[in-house]
Design a protein around this motif. Structure first.
Motif, PDB file in Angstrom:
ATOM      1  N   UNK A  14       0.838  -1.203   0.000  1.00 61.07           N
ATOM      2  CA  UNK A  14       0.000   0.000   0.000  1.00 61.07           C
ATOM      3  C   UNK A  14       0.875   1.257   0.000  1.00 61.07           C
ATOM      4  N   UNK A  15       1.969   1.227   0.750  1.00 58.57           N
ATOM      5  CA  UNK A  15       2.874   2.384   0.779  1.00 58.57           C
ATOM      6  C   UNK A  15       3.503   2.618  -0.589  1.00 58.57           C
ATOM      7  N   UNK A  16       3.904   1.558  -1.250  1.00 63.10           N
ATOM      8  CA  UNK A  16       4.512   1.703  -2.585  1.00 63.10           C
ATOM      9  C   UNK A  16       3.481   2.234  -3.581  1.00 63.10           C
ATOM     10  N   UNK A  17       2.249   1.751  -3.482  1.00 62.27           N
ATOM     11  CA  UNK A  17       1.197   2.243  -4.378  1.00 62.27           C
ATOM     12  C   UNK A  17       0.963   3.740  -4.146  1.00 62.27           C
ATOM     13  N   UNK A  18       0.926   4.149  -2.899  1.00 61.02           N
ATOM     14  CA  UNK A  18       0.742   5.577  -2.596  1.00 61.02           C
ATOM     15  C   UNK A  18       1.916   6.410  -3.109  1.00 61.02           C
ATOM     16  N   UNK A  19       3.125   5.886  -3.007  1.00 59.15           N
ATOM     17  CA  UNK A  19       4.296   6.602  -3.518  1.00 59.15           C
ATOM     18  C   UNK A  19       4.207   6.749  -5.029  1.00 59.15           C
ATOM     19  N   UNK A  51      13.249   9.292  -1.570  1.00 54.52           N
ATOM     20  CA  UNK A  51      13.676   8.806  -0.260  1.00 54.52           C
ATOM     21  C   UNK A  51      12.645   7.810   0.294  1.00 54.52           C
ATOM     22  N   UNK A  52      11.361   8.117   0.128  1.00 58.16           N
ATOM     23  CA  UNK A  52      10.320   7.202   0.599  1.00 58.16           C
ATOM     24  C   UNK A  52      10.366   5.881  -0.162  1.00 58.16           C
TER      25      UNK A  52
END
Length: 108
Positions: A14-19, A51-52
């Motif tokens: 989910x974090x990668x999709x948001x990024x 960075x994220x």
């Protein structure tokens, strides 16, 4: 795979999709930004997104190899943003008016 590992992997995905979604919005802002300041801000956010992304990669791999790289990118992003802001501040400064031009003399 246990339940905590499954939840952790789902959160990382989910974090990668948001990024990625934020990166697409960022590219649109850089392309159609109405002002130079918007584009400069977008480039600063671009450094933060990189960075994220590296942090997500590091979390996936469970490896701390990318931490120094993230630190260097953060410093470069900060100095780049400050440099662009100073350039814009100097460029957009109003012209000095003298008494010969009919304006009042500045006290600086």
């Amino acid at each position: 795979m246990s339940t905590p590992e499954t939840v952790e992997r789902a959160l990382l995905v989910a974090a990668v999709v948001l990024i990625v979604v934020a990166g697409a919005g960022l590219l649109a802002r850089i392309w159609w930004g109405p002002s130079m300041l918007d584009r400069a801000l977008s480039l600063d956010v671009c450094a933060a997104l990189i960075i994220a992304g590296l942090a997500a990669k590091s979390a996936f791999a469970r490896d701390s190899f990318y931490f120094p790289i993230m630190l260097v990118l953060a410093v470069l992003g900060f100095t780049g943003s400050v440099g662009i802001a100073r350039f814009i501040a100097v460029r957009d400064r109003p012209p000095r008016r003298t008494p010969d031009d009919g304006g009042e003399e500045e006290s600086r």
